[in-house]
Design an enzyme around this catalytic site. Structure first.
Site, PDB file in Angstrom:
ATOM      1  N   GLU A   1       0.715  -1.216   0.068  1.00  0.00           N
ATOM      2  CA  GLU A   1       0.032   0.184   0.093  1.00  0.00           C
ATOM      3  C   GLU A   1       0.815   1.183   0.174  1.00  0.00           C
ATOM      4  O   GLU A   1       0.697   2.050  -0.769  1.00  0.00           O
ATOM      5  CB  GLU A   1      -0.894   0.120   1.290  1.00  0.00           C
ATOM      6  CG  GLU A   1      -1.815   1.041   1.189  1.00  0.00           C
ATOM      7  CD  GLU A   1      -2.884   1.086   2.705  1.00  0.00           C
ATOM      8  OE1 GLU A   1      -3.479   2.233   2.885  1.00  0.00           O
ATOM      9  OE2 GLU A   1      -2.540  -0.372   3.348  1.00  0.00           O
TER      10      GLU A   1
ATOM     11  N   GLY B   1     -10.669  -6.894  11.004  1.00  0.00           N
ATOM     12  CA  GLY B   1     -11.614  -8.172  10.896  1.00  0.00           C
ATOM     13  C   GLY B   1     -13.050  -7.588  11.502  1.00  0.00           C
ATOM     14  O   GLY B   1     -13.210  -6.656  12.242  1.00  0.00           O
TER      15      GLY B   1
ATOM     16  N   MET C   1      -4.911  -3.834  14.742  1.00  0.00           N
ATOM     17  CA  MET C   1      -3.797  -3.967  15.820  1.00  0.00           C
ATOM     18  C   MET C   1      -2.902  -2.760  15.938  1.00  0.00           C
ATOM     19  O   MET C   1      -1.896  -2.680  16.566  1.00  0.00           O
ATOM     20  CB  MET C   1      -2.797  -5.101  15.373  1.00  0.00           C
ATOM     21  CG  MET C   1      -3.484  -6.728  15.184  1.00  0.00           C
ATOM     22  SD  MET C   1      -2.515  -7.707  14.421  1.00  0.00           S
ATOM     23  CE  MET C   1      -1.445  -8.098  15.625  1.00  0.00           C
ATOM     24  N   GLU C   2      -3.386  -1.731  15.400  1.00  0.00           N
ATOM     25  CA  GLU C   2      -2.644  -0.358  15.496  1.00  0.00           C
ATOM     26  C   GLU C   2      -3.365   1.075  15.616  1.00  0.00           C
ATOM     27  O   GLU C   2      -2.959   1.737  16.187  1.00  0.00           O
ATOM     28  CB  GLU C   2      -1.903  -0.221  14.256  1.00  0.00           C
ATOM     29  CG  GLU C   2      -0.845  -1.173  13.631  1.00  0.00           C
ATOM     30  CD  GLU C   2      -1.145  -2.369  13.103  1.00  0.00           C
ATOM     31  OE1 GLU C   2      -0.652  -3.436  13.208  1.00  0.00           O
ATOM     32  OE2 GLU C   2      -2.434  -2.114  12.364  1.00  0.00           O
TER      33      GLU C   2
ATOM     34  N   ASP D   1     -11.640  -9.857   6.822  1.00  0.00           N
ATOM     35  CA  ASP D   1     -11.978 -11.166   7.458  1.00  0.00           C
ATOM     36  C   ASP D   1     -13.163 -10.788   8.490  1.00  0.00           C
ATOM     37  O   ASP D   1     -13.566  -9.887   8.668  1.00  0.00           O
ATOM     38  CB  ASP D   1     -10.738 -11.783   8.126  1.00  0.00           C
ATOM     39  CG  ASP D   1     -10.210 -11.169   9.114  1.00  0.00           C
ATOM     40  OD1 ASP D   1     -10.794 -11.184  10.306  1.00  0.00           O
ATOM     41  OD2 ASP D   1      -9.085 -10.500   8.919  1.00  0.00           O
TER      42      ASP D   1
END
Length: 230
Positions: free
Chosen positions: A11, A77, A174-175, A198
């Site tokens: 990206e 997710g 996660m960030e 997901d």
């Protein structure tokens, strides 16, 4: 100055190709590219995975480049049955779901002795990102809402259910909350943008690789449309 933190190398590489790079510098083993991107002065960087990497990266952008806007793109997710793989979620606020000092009476997710439970996104940025995605990616749906972050790839139905019941969030990653946390402390604007890769359950590891390429395409188009609006 706009700071853009990408989660995926691919990206960042595509955005870098579109950027007129004026300076490349390394801090904390991260490569920061400063230049003109879609008509705006910006700094582009891949933070690495996890809350610590993300928080360090955001602080460097504030300290070294004096950014007053932080944008973070990546994947997540889904925690909401209405939000499918391929859809885009734009943060209204963020919580660190793996913070747990509940033994002292704080709710799960509350960072002890902080004056806020969740870290808000800039409302004007949220609206601009929402409009940008709807125009740039009319083939997918756009949602806004709470995003939760933790140092954990959620791939079990049990963990997913716990996150849904505790935080009523739209997606998990996660960030983002670490970046929003840094933005809050430094009083700069931020928005976290997540393409759903997901369903954050037992199918997660199967869905993720298939969707990654599409997520990158959607995210890059969104940024291309968003920056001129800022």
């Amino acid at each position: 100055m706009i700071g853009i933190i990408g989660a995926m190398e691919e990206e960042v590489a595509l955005l870098k190709e579109a950027m007129t790079v004026e300076e490349t510098v390394e801090y904390a083993s991260m490569i920061f590219c400063r230049g003109n991107l879609y008509g705006k002065e910006a700094v582009l960087v891949r933070s690495g995975i996890g809350k610590v990497n993300a928080g360090i990266c955001a602080q460097i952008l504030v300290d070294k480049f004096q950014v007053d806007v932080l944008i973070n793109t990546g994947i997540a997710g889904s925690l909401d049955a209405a939000i499918d793989i391929g859809d885009m979620v734009i943060s209204t606020d963020l919580v660190e779901h793996d913070m747990d000092a509940s033994i002292f009476g704080d709710p799960v997710g509350q960072i002890p002795r902080m004056d806020t439970f969740s870290f808000p996104a800039d409302e004007a940025l949220v609206e601009k990102a929402k409009a940008a995605n709807m125009e740039a990616n009319p083939d997918i749906r756009t949602f806004t809402g709470r995003i939760v972050s933790g140092d954990q790839f959620v791939s079990s139905a049990e963990v997913k259910e716990k996150l849904v019941n505790t935080f009523h969030a739209r997606c998990t990653e996660m960030e983002g909350a670490a970046i929003a946390h840094a933005a809050y402390l430094n009083k700069v604007s931020c928005v976290i943008i997540r393409a759903i890769s997901d369903k954050a359950d037992n199918s997660a590891t199967m869905d993720y690789p298939v969707f990654e390429k599409k997520a990158i395409e959607h995210s890059v188009r969104l940024i291309q449309n968003l920056l001129p609006r800022i």
